[in-house]
Design an enzyme around this catalytic site. Structure first.
Site, short mmCIF file in Angstrom:
data_model
loop_
_atom_site.label_atom_id
_atom_site.label_comp_id
_atom_site.label_asym_id
_atom_site.label_seq_id
_atom_site.Cartn_x
_atom_site.Cartn_y
_atom_site.Cartn_z
N GLY A 173 57.02 58.84 -2.51
CA GLY A 173 57.67 59.09 -3.80
C GLY A 173 57.44 57.88 -4.69
N CYS A 190 55.13 56.41 3.52
CA CYS A 190 55.16 55.61 2.29
C CYS A 190 56.61 55.37 1.83
CB CYS A 190 54.30 56.29 1.22
SG CYS A 190 53.82 55.14 -0.06
N TYR A 191 57.09 56.01 0.78
CA TYR A 191 58.49 55.80 0.38
C TYR A 191 59.43 56.14 1.54
CZ TYR A 191 63.00 56.43 -1.89
OH TYR A 191 64.33 56.35 -2.20
N HIS A 232 48.88 57.00 4.11
CA HIS A 232 48.96 58.44 3.93
C HIS A 232 48.06 59.18 4.92
CE1 HIS A 232 51.43 58.44 0.30
NE2 HIS A 232 50.80 57.31 0.01
N GLU A 254 47.93 62.26 5.30
CA GLU A 254 47.63 63.60 4.79
C GLU A 254 46.38 63.65 3.92
OE1 GLU A 254 50.09 61.65 4.02
OE2 GLU A 254 50.72 61.79 1.92
N VAL A 276 44.25 88.29 -8.32
CA VAL A 276 44.46 87.91 -6.91
C VAL A 276 45.92 87.54 -6.64
CG1 VAL A 276 43.79 86.27 -5.10
CG2 VAL A 276 42.11 86.97 -6.80
N ASP A 277 46.46 86.63 -7.46
CA ASP A 277 47.77 86.07 -7.12
C ASP A 277 48.89 87.10 -7.22
OD1 ASP A 277 46.23 83.82 -6.99
OD2 ASP A 277 46.89 83.01 -8.90
N LYS A 305 44.74 78.01 -3.65
CA LYS A 305 44.03 79.27 -3.90
C LYS A 305 43.37 79.83 -2.63
CE LYS A 305 42.85 82.20 -7.16
NZ LYS A 305 43.74 82.66 -8.22
#
Ligand code: XMP
Length: 503
Positions: free
Chosen positions: A49, A76-77, A163, A165, A219-220, A359
């Site tokens: 954050g 991290c945070y 990180h 990720e 699509v969505d 997506k």
């Protein structure tokens, strides 16, 4: 299931995305979610954050979260918050951004199986300069503690300054797998996200009230409608507004497609839209008229549905980023159509079942739900429809011409196997006329422009190098079959400076 508590970091959604890629069931929660709501999860991640732990409004979790006995991983945070919470020292030290080397002290816990030196990705101002008592060092980076573990009876807490990720941290997946599968003992899901869990989540949230959703064949909105049909078919009212600006056969296809939804609502508003657009040629004004009228017609149709509690939308993660709503509350705009906020008086709650998905994940979910490929692989088609393929005024004859030309172009692209190889293609019509000759007669008619582009993120686009033979086939068909047209252009402009669409 892993709960990711969102402390507002730019990578929070990526944490969830990475875990899903590893077949870990995951859900995002606000950072201050009460511990009681987390008692059934297998583990908890505190995201990064932008705050400093000492800032007056620094976000804090419910401190009872530490007493749940669940494994916790602070990133991290999150890492700094935990160290500070248990009495360590966190200070603004050397800021680290980008790739750095991590010196691993103990290959244990989340760092089991990593190399002694690992390249990792940092993005932080504060650092942990002293660990609380009982905390063990797992890795260092300069003077700061880059990874720690606190394993005591009833506590299994880990912190990482870097990180895991992001792709730039090569050992990131290993670290997340260690946390999810070894420490939290999460069961791997078959698919990368659980369709069943998403269905269940929407069902629980909505309860007995009815739900309306605007569908467009995109699509969505289709994937969202399919998902919600699995959750509560009888409470779901998909509303399709025919603006008269749809492509050839599209309305019939959408009607057929939704025929097995028990409460499909079809509204033919094509005359109203064409009347409202009469005499209007300024692009922004056209968009505004279409947008406002759409909301009006949609609202009227929704008012005929009894007991509506929710407006569902196919908003996906990138839409939220674009509207700067990351980590914030759901935005209430009719996304797949005209990007307008809902009128204040509409008191429905917004349900966005796809809001965390990227997506490619929406397409994968659509596949699981049985949405046909014809929809999942469709090119983008903007809410204002063919109105923005017409430069200048939308007149019935020009609308008809552009609709036919677009249909021919797309049909030929499909036949030649090019449709799936590009981002977006369409035909547009220009507002000028030029002289031509048809048979023995002089003609004075409109030009059609063909546009086919390659793009990764819509911010930039390049024109597709289509074979001249294919362009010739399309041009001959358009000139032979479409009334009122005597020239065909192929647009070779890049974006920027051009845009993808015409307006
Ligand atoms: P431009 O023309 O700005 O388009 O290069 C970028 C992408 O956005 C799509 N587009 C829209 N999508 N509502 C939408 O939902 C709109 O009003 C709209 N206008 C353009 C366009 O098709 C392209 O993919």
């Amino acid at each position: 299931m892993i709960a990711v508590l969102d402390f507002g970091g730019q990578y929070t959604h990526l944490i969830a995305r990475r875990l899903r890629d590893l077949h870990v069931p995951v859900r995002l929660y606000p950072h201050d979610t009460p511990a009681s709501a987390l008692k059934d999860v297998d583990g908890i991640v505190f995201s990064g954050g932008p705050s400093s732990v000492y800032a007056p409004n620094a976000p804090k979790p419910d401190s009872a979260v530490f007493d749940l006995g669940k494994p916790i991983l602070g990133l991290c945070y999150g890492h700094q918050f935990i160290a500070n919470h248990f009495g360590g020292k966190v200070e603004r030290a050397t800021r680290e951004y980008g790739e750095r080397e991590l010196a691993v002290v103990k290959k244990e816990g989340v760092l089991a199986g990593v190399q002694s030196k690992e390249k990792v990705w940092y993005s932080h101002g504060d650092s942990v300069l002293a660990l609380p008592s009982g905390f063990e060092t797992l890795a260092k980076s300069g003077d700061s503690f880059a990874a720690y573990a606190y394993v005591q009876t009833g506590k299994r807490i880990y912190g990482l300054q870097f990180h895991p990720e992001v792709h730039h941290t090569p050992c990131g997946n290993q670290v997340l797998e260690n946390f999810a599968f070894i420490i939290c003992k999460v069961k791997k899901t078959k698919d990368t996200f659980s369709k069943m869990a998403m269905v269940e989540q929407s069902r629980t949230r909505v309860g007995p009230q009815n739900v309306v959703i605007g569908v467009s064949g995109g699509v969505d909105s289709t994937v969202a409608a399919f998902l919600l049909r699995d959750a509560f078919a009888k409470q779901l009212f998909p509303i399709y507004v025919d603006t008269g600006l749809m492509r050839q056969n599209e309305t019939e296809e959408i009607k057929a497609f939704y025929s097995d939804f028990p409460n499909f609502v079809f509204v033919d508003a094509s005359k109203e839209f064409l009347t409202a657009l009469k005499g209007v040629s300024e692009p922004e004004q056209k968009r505004k008229i279409i947008g406002h009228l759409f909301i009006e017609v949609f609202e009227k149709a929704a008012q005929s549905v009894p007991n509506v509690g929710y407006l569902a939308q196919g908003t996906i993660f990138s839409d939220r980023v674009e509207s700067a709503a990351t980590g914030g509350k759901a935005t209430s705009k009719i996304k797949s159509h005209h990007n307008l906020t809902l009128p204040e008086k509409m008191k429905w709650q917004v349900l966005e079942p796809l809001a965390e998905l990227y997506k490619d994940e929406v397409r994968a979910l659509g596949k699981q739900l049985g949405v046909p490929d014809a929809i999942l692989k469709r090119h983008p088609f903007p809410g204002p429809g063919l109105a923005i393929n017409i430069v200048g005024e939308v007149t019935p004859d020009r609308l008809k011409a552009v609709r036919q030309a677009d249909f021919i172009f797309i049909e030929e692209l499909r036949k030649a196997g090019w449709y799936d190889k590009m981002f977006e293609a369409f035909a547009a019509i220009l507002p000028c006329r030029t002289v031509g000759v048809k048979g023995d007669e002089r003609s004075y008619e409109y030009p059609i422009v063909l546009r086919a582009v390659e793009s990764k993120d819509v911010m930039t686009a390049d024109w597709v190098r289509l074979p001249p033979e294919l362009l010739q086939t399309v041009a001959s068909r358009i000139l032979g079959e479409v009334e009122g047209v005597n020239r065909v252009f192929y647009d070779i402009s890049q974006k920027p400076p051009a845009t993808i669409r015409y307006e």
